[in-house]
Write an enzyme that holds these catalytic residues in place. Structure first.
Site, PDB file in Angstrom:
ATOM      1  N   HIS A 103      58.091  21.853  19.659  1.00 44.24           N
ATOM      2  CA  HIS A 103      59.104  21.336  18.729  1.00 44.24           C
ATOM      3  C   HIS A 103      60.479  21.183  19.374  1.00 44.24           C
ATOM      4  O   HIS A 103      61.447  20.873  18.697  1.00 44.24           O
ATOM      5  CB  HIS A 103      59.237  22.252  17.507  1.00 44.24           C
ATOM      6  CG  HIS A 103      57.935  22.634  16.885  1.00 44.24           C
ATOM      7  ND1 HIS A 103      57.251  23.791  17.221  1.00 44.24           N
ATOM      8  CD2 HIS A 103      57.162  22.008  15.974  1.00 44.24           C
ATOM      9  CE1 HIS A 103      56.133  23.871  16.532  1.00 44.24           C
ATOM     10  NE2 HIS A 103      56.034  22.792  15.766  1.00 44.24           N
ATOM     11  N   ASP A 204      39.350  50.976  51.891  1.00 41.07           N
ATOM     12  CA  ASP A 204      37.973  50.774  52.333  1.00 41.07           C
ATOM     13  C   ASP A 204      37.895  50.139  53.715  1.00 41.07           C
ATOM     14  O   ASP A 204      37.617  48.956  53.867  1.00 41.07           O
ATOM     15  CB  ASP A 204      37.189  49.927  51.314  1.00 41.07           C
ATOM     16  CG  ASP A 204      35.695  50.054  51.557  1.00 41.07           C
ATOM     17  OD1 ASP A 204      35.309  50.323  52.709  1.00 41.07           O
ATOM     18  OD2 ASP A 204      34.913  49.900  50.601  1.00 41.07           O
ATOM     19  N   HIS A 207      33.795  49.473  54.929  1.00 40.57           N
ATOM     20  CA  HIS A 207      32.952  48.279  54.801  1.00 40.57           C
ATOM     21  C   HIS A 207      33.197  47.276  55.930  1.00 40.57           C
ATOM     22  O   HIS A 207      32.411  46.366  56.129  1.00 40.57           O
ATOM     23  CB  HIS A 207      33.193  47.591  53.445  1.00 40.57           C
ATOM     24  CG  HIS A 207      34.405  46.700  53.421  1.00 40.57           C
ATOM     25  ND1 HIS A 207      35.693  47.171  53.528  1.00 40.57           N
ATOM     26  CD2 HIS A 207      34.527  45.348  53.316  1.00 40.57           C
ATOM     27  CE1 HIS A 207      36.537  46.155  53.483  1.00 40.57           C
ATOM     28  NE2 HIS A 207      35.869  45.041  53.354  1.00 40.57           N
ATOM     29  N   HIS A 212      31.680  42.776  57.204  1.00 35.46           N
ATOM     30  CA  HIS A 212      32.308  41.724  58.004  1.00 35.46           C
ATOM     31  C   HIS A 212      31.772  41.680  59.443  1.00 35.46           C
ATOM     32  O   HIS A 212      32.440  41.133  60.332  1.00 35.46           O
ATOM     33  CB  HIS A 212      33.824  41.925  58.045  1.00 35.46           C
ATOM     34  CG  HIS A 212      34.471  41.921  56.689  1.00 35.46           C
ATOM     35  ND1 HIS A 212      34.359  40.871  55.807  1.00 35.46           N
ATOM     36  CD2 HIS A 212      35.236  42.849  56.054  1.00 35.46           C
ATOM     37  CE1 HIS A 212      35.028  41.154  54.696  1.00 35.46           C
ATOM     38  NE2 HIS A 212      35.566  42.344  54.814  1.00 35.46           N
ATOM     39  N   ASP A 360      33.613  39.368  51.135  1.00 30.52           N
ATOM     40  CA  ASP A 360      33.953  40.390  50.144  1.00 30.52           C
ATOM     41  C   ASP A 360      33.577  39.980  48.724  1.00 30.52           C
ATOM     42  O   ASP A 360      33.230  40.820  47.898  1.00 30.52           O
ATOM     43  CB  ASP A 360      35.471  40.672  50.169  1.00 30.52           C
ATOM     44  CG  ASP A 360      35.887  41.472  51.393  1.00 30.52           C
ATOM     45  OD1 ASP A 360      35.107  42.317  51.841  1.00 30.52           O
ATOM     46  OD2 ASP A 360      37.004  41.238  51.880  1.00 30.52           O
TER      47      ASP A 360
HETATM   48  S1  FES Z   1      59.554  24.953  19.656  1.00 31.19           S
HETATM   49 FE1  FES Z   1      57.941  25.343  18.259  1.00 31.19          FE
HETATM   50  S2  FES Z   1      56.548  26.519  19.468  1.00 31.19           S
HETATM   51 FE2  FES Z   1      58.203  26.216  20.767  1.00 31.19          FE
HETATM   52 FE   LIG Z   2      36.652  43.121  53.237  1.00 33.23          FE
END
Ligand code: FES
Ligand SMILES: [Fe+2]
Length: 454
Positions: A103, A204, A207, A212, A360
């Protein structure tokens, strides 16, 4: 309320699998962890000029972060105070104001409501603009890293980071020039619980040689020796692991900072050239960590690898999903060529389609979604590696584990997780400040080790 004593067992270092996929627990985390802790928002280098902004989330709340005319930074909830639309849909940019699409309400870059269409004719003067600004969020900066917090009672960011900040200074300011993040963030969805990557990065290193293995062999460098866990390595001498108050933690592999980078001459030279300044500015203890490779998590959901130089935020999107945001960390004083090369290498390893990132992803998804099973979710996760091989260190603050492959920082992470989830307020959390580390007290591990002359 969920029974935290059952869910997280500090003494035996186990966690219920339920905490990784349960909706009720997730809601409690949003309230007590994401609603209370300092959460990473942006780095100052990403919004340098007045009016520069970026949008992000804190937990699941949309947030706008804006550089003000006086150089300070403010953050607001990105939801119109009229009917709730987002007032800013862009990821980043520069703006004097934010105009809601719905709005047309207009908000200034300080979050205040400055214009309402048809105000006189249709509201007849009943709208009080001064009470309809966008709700503000506490913002503080640590070495250029901006964090936001919803809780007015939370300690200042400096205090929240505490000893973890003392360590981070090693590479954030040790060499004098500071660091910056290169964006925009790469963004991807991963179907896992937010704690799975957070705990992985906090501690970790276990791992790395297994998950890897293939990538490490291809990449070469110091870490290639870890591939397949085959090499006979003196693990206890290769690095350390740390946990500090409020669940932060990290591990360091000594002298391996740039190890994941294939083209690393510029980076290696920068580290060599700046090491003496770190020793001079911060002392030898931190200089000894400066050229190491660090895996870190700032509790709860901001993780990074210094050396590999990837910087991640795990934004929760329900108990079984996260949005991963990935930046690259570089030292401001590096030459442009070196920065560019580091970005390339960081993307290659931990970008959305990076080699190590892909390794991962499967594990993290499976560690989460197996818990859908009725029987599976009754099981427990084990984080006991290195228990009793840790304690108060003669030089380094916090609790220090004897090997970078261990789960000391998991224990710190879940210790604070439980504390935050159980506490009614920051007042309750603060009441534990003086004895948060008592689980490790009198263990005497490091004194005994010194006594043995190790
Ligand atoms: S102006 Fe109406 S929701 Fe933002
Ligand atoms: Fe990793």
């Amino acid at each position: 309320m969920n029974d935290m004593d059952q869910l997280v067992d500090i003494e035996n270092s186990t966690q219920s699998k339920k905490i990784f996929l349960d909706q009720d627990i997730y809601e409690q985390e949003q309230e007590r962890i994401f609603g209370r802790c300092w959460l990473f928002l942006a780095h100052e280098s990403l919004i340098p000029k007045a009016g520069d902004f970026m949008t992000t989330t804190m937990g699941e709340d949309p947030v706008i972060v804006v550089r003000q005319k006086d150089g300070s930074t403010k953050a607001f909830i990105n939801s119109c105070t009229h009917r709730g639309n987002k007032v800013c849909s862009a990821e980043s940019g520069n703006a004097r104001s934010f105009v809601c699409n719905y709005h047309g309400w207009v908000f200034g870059s300080d979050g205040s409501l400055i214009d309402v269409p048809l105000n006189e004719r249709c509201y007849h003067g009943t709208i009080d603009k001064s009470t309809h600004g966008l709700p503000g969020i506490r913002v503080e900066s640590y070495r250029g890293f901006l964090f936001g917090c919803f809780d007015q009672d939370a300690p200042p960011l400096d205090e929240f980071l505490g000893d973890f900040g003392w360590y981070l200074d090693t590479w954030m300011v040790g060499a004098g020039g500071g660091v910056e993040l290169i964006g925009p963030a790469m963004k991807s969805i991963l179907n896992c619980n937010w704690k799975v990557p957070a705990e992985n990065f906090v501690g970790d290193a276990y791992h790395v040689g297994w998950t890897h293995a293939a990538a490490l062999e291809v990449l070469g460098g110091e870490l290639a020796g870890l591939a397949g866990n085959q090499a006979d390595m003196p693990y206890d001498d290769l690095g350390l692991q740390f946990t500090t108050r409020f669940g932060h933690g990290f591990g360091v592999i000594r002298h391996a900072a740039a190890s994941i980078h294939v083209k690393r001459e510029g980076y290696d030279k920068f580290l060599r050239d700046t090491l003496p300044a770190v020793a001079e500015n911060l002392g030898q203890a931190r200089a000894d960590l400066y050229d190491g490779h660090w895996n870190c998590t700032t509790f709860p959901n901001c993780s990074f690898l210094y050396g590999t130089n990837t910087f991640k935020v795990w934004h929760p999107r329900g108990p079984g999903q996260i949005e991963v945001w990935t930046y690259t960390i570089v030292h401001k004083d590096m030459d442009e060529e070196t920065k560019k090369e580091i970005v390339k290498q960081a993307i290659r390893s931990f970008g959305t389609a990076g080699t190590l990132e892909s390794d991962d992803g499967d594990n993290m998804t499976n560690c989460t979604h197996t818990n859908q099973g009725r029987m599976t979710r009754k099981g427990r996760m084990d984080a006991t590696m290195g228990i009793r091989h840790e304690g108060h260190h003669p030089v380094y603050p916090g609790i220090v584990g004897s090997s970078f492959i261990g789960e000391t920082s998991y224990r710190g992470f879940y210790r604070f997780y439980k504390e935050a989830m159980s506490a009614e307020s920051w007042g309750d959390i603060r009441a534990q400040d003086n004895h948060w580390d008592e689980a490790w007290k009198d263990n005497g591990f490091w004194e005994a080790k010194a006594g043995k002359g190790e």
